[in-house]
Design a protein around this motif. Structure first.
Motif, PDB file in Angstrom:
ATOM      1  N   TYR A 165       0.886  -1.092  -0.041  1.00 33.57           N
ATOM      2  CA  TYR A 165      -0.009  -0.046  -0.055  1.00 33.57           C
ATOM      3  C   TYR A 165       0.749   1.355   0.091  1.00 33.57           C
ATOM      4  N   GLU A 166       1.850   1.217   0.936  1.00 29.28           N
ATOM      5  CA  GLU A 166       2.661   2.409   0.902  1.00 29.28           C
ATOM      6  C   GLU A 166       3.553   2.510  -0.529  1.00 29.28           C
ATOM      7  N   LYS A 167       3.938   1.525  -1.276  1.00 32.19           N
ATOM      8  CA  LYS A 167       4.579   1.730  -2.695  1.00 32.19           C
ATOM      9  C   LYS A 167       3.498   2.354  -3.643  1.00 32.19           C
ATOM     10  N   MET A 168       2.284   1.886  -3.360  1.00 30.90           N
ATOM     11  CA  MET A 168       1.263   2.705  -4.236  1.00 30.90           C
ATOM     12  C   MET A 168       0.856   4.164  -3.827  1.00 30.90           C
ATOM     13  N   GLY A 169       1.373   4.630  -2.776  1.00 32.61           N
ATOM     14  CA  GLY A 169       1.009   5.849  -2.218  1.00 32.61           C
ATOM     15  C   GLY A 169      -0.212   5.930  -1.372  1.00 32.61           C
ATOM     16  N   LEU A 170      -0.550   4.659  -1.129  1.00 27.21           N
ATOM     17  CA  LEU A 170      -1.875   4.930   0.022  1.00 27.21           C
ATOM     18  C   LEU A 170      -1.156   4.605   1.589  1.00 27.21           C
ATOM     19  N   VAL A 171      -0.619   5.617   2.155  1.00 27.07           N
ATOM     20  CA  VAL A 171      -0.129   5.541   3.186  1.00 27.07           C
ATOM     21  C   VAL A 171      -0.962   5.260   4.614  1.00 27.07           C
ATOM     22  N   ARG A 172      -1.972   5.739   4.391  1.00 24.42           N
ATOM     23  CA  ARG A 172      -3.251   5.482   5.471  1.00 24.42           C
ATOM     24  C   ARG A 172      -3.620   4.029   5.495  1.00 24.42           C
ATOM     25  N   SER A 173      -3.756   3.558   4.166  1.00 31.02           N
ATOM     26  CA  SER A 173      -4.203   2.274   4.184  1.00 31.02           C
ATOM     27  C   SER A 173      -3.003   1.249   4.530  1.00 31.02           C
ATOM     28  N   TYR A 229      -0.700   2.145   6.772  1.00 34.98           N
ATOM     29  CA  TYR A 229      -0.609   2.304   8.182  1.00 34.98           C
ATOM     30  C   TYR A 229      -1.868   1.377   9.149  1.00 34.98           C
ATOM     31  N   LYS A 230      -3.035   1.658   8.493  1.00 32.64           N
ATOM     32  CA  LYS A 230      -4.007   0.722   9.220  1.00 32.64           C
ATOM     33  C   LYS A 230      -3.767  -0.857   9.119  1.00 32.64           C
ATOM     34  N   VAL A 231      -3.352  -1.521   8.173  1.00 37.07           N
ATOM     35  CA  VAL A 231      -3.029  -2.860   8.110  1.00 37.07           C
ATOM     36  C   VAL A 231      -1.668  -3.290   8.812  1.00 37.07           C
ATOM     37  N   MET A 232      -0.807  -2.147   8.835  1.00 35.02           N
ATOM     38  CA  MET A 232       0.463  -2.463   9.323  1.00 35.02           C
ATOM     39  C   MET A 232       0.054  -2.519  10.987  1.00 35.02           C
ATOM     40  N   GLU A 233      -0.942  -1.528  11.448  1.00 37.01           N
ATOM     41  CA  GLU A 233      -1.239  -1.729  12.851  1.00 37.01           C
ATOM     42  C   GLU A 233      -1.942  -3.023  13.246  1.00 37.01           C
ATOM     43  N   MET A 234      -2.698  -3.498  12.215  1.00 37.16           N
ATOM     44  CA  MET A 234      -3.415  -4.770  12.592  1.00 37.16           C
ATOM     45  C   MET A 234      -2.191  -5.908  12.611  1.00 37.16           C
ATOM     46  N   SER A 235      -0.996  -5.792  11.868  1.00 32.83           N
ATOM     47  CA  SER A 235      -0.201  -6.752  11.946  1.00 32.83           C
ATOM     48  C   SER A 235       0.593  -6.863  13.243  1.00 32.83           C
ATOM     49  N   ASN A 236       0.776  -5.258  13.678  1.00 34.69           N
ATOM     50  CA  ASN A 236       1.598  -5.266  14.969  1.00 34.69           C
ATOM     51  C   ASN A 236       0.821  -5.613  15.969  1.00 34.69           C
ATOM     52  N   LYS A 237      -0.584  -5.784  16.124  1.00 34.20           N
ATOM     53  CA  LYS A 237      -1.406  -6.337  17.164  1.00 34.20           C
ATOM     54  C   LYS A 237      -1.392  -8.041  17.263  1.00 34.20           C
ATOM     55  N   LEU A 238      -0.942  -8.491  15.963  1.00 40.77           N
ATOM     56  CA  LEU A 238      -0.925 -10.049  15.935  1.00 40.77           C
ATOM     57  C   LEU A 238       0.571 -10.802  16.053  1.00 40.77           C
ATOM     58  N   VAL A 239       1.400  -9.901  15.765  1.00 40.63           N
ATOM     59  CA  VAL A 239       2.824 -10.397  15.711  1.00 40.63           C
ATOM     60  C   VAL A 239       3.305 -10.680  17.214  1.00 40.63           C
ATOM     61  N   LYS A 240       3.993 -12.057  17.129  1.00 39.31           N
ATOM     62  CA  LYS A 240       4.454 -12.378  18.572  1.00 39.31           C
ATOM     63  C   LYS A 240       6.068 -12.626  18.271  1.00 39.31           C
ATOM     64  N   ARG A 256       8.123   4.431   9.762  1.00 41.39           N
ATOM     65  CA  ARG A 256       8.244   5.176   8.569  1.00 41.39           C
ATOM     66  C   ARG A 256       7.000   5.413   8.268  1.00 41.39           C
ATOM     67  N   LEU A 257       5.802   4.922   8.363  1.00 41.13           N
ATOM     68  CA  LEU A 257       4.489   5.461   7.777  1.00 41.13           C
ATOM     69  C   LEU A 257       4.034   6.558   8.464  1.00 41.13           C
ATOM     70  N   LEU A 258       4.135   6.366   9.899  1.00 45.28           N
ATOM     71  CA  LEU A 258       3.958   7.571  10.863  1.00 45.28           C
ATOM     72  C   LEU A 258       4.561   8.871  10.457  1.00 45.28           C
ATOM     73  N   THR A 259       5.777   8.705  10.139  1.00 48.15           N
ATOM     74  CA  THR A 259       6.366   9.957   9.810  1.00 48.15           C
ATOM     75  C   THR A 259       6.030  10.416   8.596  1.00 48.15           C
ATOM     76  N   LYS A 260       5.791   9.748   7.545  1.00 51.26           N
ATOM     77  CA  LYS A 260       5.077  10.189   6.269  1.00 51.26           C
ATOM     78  C   LYS A 260       3.700  10.731   6.548  1.00 51.26           C
ATOM     79  N   LEU A 261       3.071  10.271   7.405  1.00 52.66           N
ATOM     80  CA  LEU A 261       1.475  10.769   7.906  1.00 52.66           C
ATOM     81  C   LEU A 261       1.901  12.232   8.739  1.00 52.66           C
TER      82      LEU A 261
END
Length: 193
Positions: free
Chosen positions: A34-42, A44-55, A69-74
């Motif tokens: 999504y970031e590569k496509m310029g869809l930074v908010r999208s 961030y949204k899925v990266m945050e979901m990944s962060n909640k799941l990753v162990k 990196r995404l938060l800096t861009k935002l």
């Protein structure tokens, strides 16, 4: 003919993530696409979901780096810094991201220190070191003035491969201060590039 690989990747990975919402690695990859496509908010949204799941700690550090990196861009640099500081094993890219977040906030001294740690501990080749010295030179120009910047930029030029941006920066300093010797030296070093 263009393959539009990123768009196809996003479409396929989105379908996969819909079917497998607990796959933290796939969500992380989708966020990067999504970031590569310029869809930074999208992203961030899925990266945050990944962060909640990753162990896994290694994977968690990668996700936190991507989130920073995404938060800096935002423009959410304070949050980005918190994410970068939560990383358990610092990498070159996480430290550069931390430096960029500090720079965006105008925290030039902290940005300089982050780049300095990259230079001494994390950059594993002279090309990366050359680029880091250029970044440090631009910060030094803002904080300490032209002489400190020139010193760092000259150090950058001593490494191979030389950062072309460092050569451009030296040329610009030469133009700003009407230093023909500096301009000619920088331009002569650019000839191979």
């Amino acid at each position: 003919e263009k393959m539009f690989g990123v768009v196809v990747g996003v479409d396929s990975l989105s379908s996969y993530c819909d079917r497998n919402p607990g796959d933290d690695v796939a969500l992380c990859q989708l966020g990067v696409l999504y970031e590569k496509m310029g869809l930074v908010r999208s992203g961030y949204k899925v990266m945050e979901m990944s962060n909640k799941l990753v162990k896994n700690t290694v994977e968690k550090d990668k996700v936190l780096t991507n989130l920073g990196r995404l938060l800096t861009k935002l423009g959410r640099c304070e949050e980005a810094i918190e994410h970068y500081q939560a990383i358990s094993s610092t990498t070159f890219y996480s430290q550069v991201g931390l430096a960029m977040a500090h720079y965006s906030l105008g925290n030039y001294q902290q940005a300089y220190e982050a780049y300095e740690s990259c230079l001494h501990w994390l950059a594993d080749n002279d090309g990366l070191k050359s680029h880091i010295l250029v970044a440090m030179g631009s910060l030094a120009y803002k904080v300490e003035g032209m002489q400190a910047a020139k010193t760092l930029l000259f150090q950058s030029c001593q490494l191979a491969p030389t950062s072309v941006r460092g050569l451009f920066a030296l040329c610009v300093i030469g133009v700003q201060h009407s230093d023909m010797n500096l301009i000619e030296a920088a331009l002569s070093e650019m000839v191979p590039h």
